[in-house]
Write an enzyme that holds these catalytic residues in place. Structure first.
Site, mmCIF file in Angstrom:
data_model
loop_
_atom_site.group_PDB
_atom_site.id
_atom_site.type_symbol
_atom_site.label_atom_id
_atom_site.label_comp_id
_atom_site.label_asym_id
_atom_site.label_seq_id
_atom_site.Cartn_x
_atom_site.Cartn_y
_atom_site.Cartn_z
ATOM 1 N N TRP A 105 0.978 -1.295 0.315
ATOM 2 C CA TRP A 105 0.321 -0.038 0.060
ATOM 3 C C TRP A 105 0.874 1.117 -0.517
ATOM 4 O O TRP A 105 0.585 2.120 -0.437
ATOM 5 C CB TRP A 105 -1.012 -0.039 1.145
ATOM 6 C CG TRP A 105 -1.615 -1.059 0.665
ATOM 7 C CD1 TRP A 105 -1.836 -2.135 1.717
ATOM 8 C CD2 TRP A 105 -3.063 -0.991 0.246
ATOM 9 N NE1 TRP A 105 -3.060 -3.354 1.293
ATOM 10 C CE2 TRP A 105 -3.336 -2.756 0.677
ATOM 11 C CE3 TRP A 105 -3.207 -0.328 -1.221
ATOM 12 C CZ2 TRP A 105 -4.877 -3.162 -0.526
ATOM 13 C CZ3 TRP A 105 -4.383 -1.228 -1.986
ATOM 14 C CH2 TRP A 105 -5.291 -2.438 -1.818
ATOM 15 N N ASP A 174 -1.408 6.954 5.779
ATOM 16 C CA ASP A 174 -2.517 6.226 5.656
ATOM 17 C C ASP A 174 -2.734 4.825 6.749
ATOM 18 O O ASP A 174 -1.996 4.255 6.973
ATOM 19 C CB ASP A 174 -1.939 4.835 4.663
ATOM 20 C CG ASP A 174 -3.060 3.734 4.269
ATOM 21 O OD1 ASP A 174 -3.844 4.191 4.188
ATOM 22 O OD2 ASP A 174 -2.432 3.077 2.595
ATOM 23 N N LYS A 198 -12.897 -1.293 7.160
ATOM 24 C CA LYS A 198 -11.995 -1.967 7.915
ATOM 25 C C LYS A 198 -12.319 -1.841 9.069
ATOM 26 O O LYS A 198 -13.144 -2.444 9.895
ATOM 27 C CB LYS A 198 -10.959 -2.397 7.844
ATOM 28 C CG LYS A 198 -9.894 -2.138 6.081
ATOM 29 C CD LYS A 198 -8.184 -1.951 5.927
ATOM 30 C CE LYS A 198 -8.079 -1.641 4.465
ATOM 31 N NZ LYS A 198 -8.534 -3.103 3.812
HETATM 32 C C1 LIG Z 1 -3.758 0.531 4.594
HETATM 33 C C2 LIG Z 1 -4.333 0.428 2.819
HETATM 34 N N1 LIG Z 1 -4.749 1.061 2.639
HETATM 35 C C3 LIG Z 1 -4.789 1.366 0.946
HETATM 36 C C4 LIG Z 1 -5.514 0.427 1.045
HETATM 37 C C5 LIG Z 1 -6.913 0.540 -0.468
HETATM 38 O O1 LIG Z 1 -8.282 0.636 0.146
HETATM 39 P P1 LIG Z 1 -9.168 1.107 -0.690
HETATM 40 O O2 LIG Z 1 -9.090 -0.252 -0.862
HETATM 41 O O3 LIG Z 1 -10.047 2.482 0.096
HETATM 42 O O4 LIG Z 1 -8.647 2.570 -1.878
HETATM 43 C C6 LIG Z 1 -6.450 -0.435 1.592
HETATM 44 C C7 LIG Z 1 -7.388 -2.492 1.336
HETATM 45 O O5 LIG Z 1 -6.943 -2.811 2.191
HETATM 46 C C8 LIG Z 1 -5.529 -1.139 2.883
HETATM 47 O O6 LIG Z 1 -5.298 -2.143 3.817
#
Ligand SMILES: Cc1ncc(COP(=O)(O)O)c(C=O)c1O
Length: 363
Positions: A105, A174, A198
């Protein structure tokens, strides 16, 4: 399975929501508080929804102890849009931001900054360890506009337990997979963002906590919906917000405050759940944790079976026993139990029981 029977859901996201919250949404689904309509069907500018969004904002504020120097924003597009908005809003023409790479991520966040031709400096990475730990040494620049981190790495199951010393540079984080799971030292952050799906509600919205002074850095010429200033000035209502997910967030945060007793209590429960699961993994050779012990996540517990060929059987038998969502992320395999706030202690105990039985049958 009976119509209202629920599995123990260990999915990484979208993930389990508290059953009480689901029931409250069910009870109000057709007729929200005498309005004769569902939250899904009502005007976002009407009194009912204005109260809902205000309650969601206020509860998040209270849970984190955010004062008036902070904005609480609801932004469409999930966390992935934040990967693009952060550099667009906060890396100026001749600036170069520090990013710490701790998993896929953060790699995606870095990629989105680079696509825009923004200056990016990798201050540390744990790629060489397959992202199984959090780096301990950093090469920070003196004049970076921010340092970006991913506080919890959902795929590999690592988490920052101590924030890096950035010498006064604000952190942008994030926090998608550990938001509202523990108290945090806000003084270190300029912006925090998280997809809702989540720890807060269904997908469709990201929550952004933004220190007001960060607004001064935003350029004027951004597309309207890609500027944080728009969300701050219009109270996240420039256009139609994700009304039902925001309603769910208002209920989840109410549950956090009123049923769970706030973030200190929630953090203690989360620590207890994670400890008992890691203890079960560490009990002998049959299971093996995949993250370095010092950086283990309290949210996503990742492990392998010493006999890896048994993993598909583990996942399918678990499902038959009412334990869902245990397959590891496709990029790394293995097993992952996501034990966010709404995963109960009872669910974790059921998983540990299953792990013991499985071990006794297959060792
Ligand atoms: C730490 C993290 N950042 C970003 C995301 C991406 O999220 P989204 O699907 O809302 O774009 C995730 C998705 O699992 C994640 O675990």
């Amino acid at each position: 399975m009976k119509i209202d029977q629920r599995v123990h859901n260990f999915s990484a996201g979208p993930s389990a929501l508290p059953t009480e919250v689901m029931r409250e949404m069910q009870e109000n689904l057709l007729n929200f508080q005498g309005s004769g309509m569902s939250v899904m069907e009502m005007s976002h500018r009407g009194d009912h929804f204005m109260t809902i969004i205000e309650e969601a904002r206020t509860r998040i504020r209270r849970l984190y102890g955010l004062d008036e120097t902070w904005e609480v924003l609801f932004v469409h597009g999930g966390a992935s849009l934040q990967f693009a908005m952060v550099p667009m809003n906060f890396i100026g023409q001749d600036q170069c931001a520090d990013y710490i790479e701790t998993g896929i991520w953060s790699t995606k966040a870095i990629k989105e900054a680079r696509i825009q031709g923004k200056g990016v400096h990798i201050a540390a990475t744990s790629e060489q360890d397959g992202f199984t730990q959090i780096p301990e040494t950093f090469d920070f620049q003196e004049d970076a506009p921010f340092v970006h981190i991913t506080t919890n790495n959902t795929v590999r199951g690592t988490q920052w337990h101590n924030l890096p010393d950035t010498n006064g540079t604000p952190l942008i984080a994030d926090m998608s997979s550990d938001i509202l799971s523990r108290p945090i030292d806000l003084s270190r952050f300029g912006v925090i963002y998280a997809g809702a799906q989540k720890n807060m509600g269904p997908s469709g919205v990201a929550v952004v906590l933004l220190r007001k002074e960060m607004l001064d850095r935003i350029p004027e010429n951004l597309p309207t919906l890609l500027s944080y200033r728009t969300y701050a000035e219009k109270e996240s209502m420039f256009n139609t917000p994700a009304t039902f997910p925001i309603y769910a967030i208002s209920l989840v945060t109410k549950w956090l405050e009123e049923t769970m007793g706030g973030l200190d209590m929630m953090a203690a429960i989360n620590a207890r759940k994670a400890k008992s699961l890691y203890d079960a993994i560490d009990a002998d050779w049959f299971y093996e944790g995949t993250a370095h012990a010092k950086d283990r996540s309290l949210m996503n517990v990742t492990f392998r079976l010493a006999r890896q060929e048994l993993e598909p059987l583990f996942v399918s038998e678990a499902l038959k026993a009412g334990l869902s969502g245990l397959k590891g992320h496709k990029s790394v395999g293995g097993i992952r139990a996501s034990i966010y706030n709404a995963a109960s202690e009872e669910a974790v105990e059921a998983l540990i029981d299953f792990m013991d039985h499985f071990k006794n049958r297959h060792r």
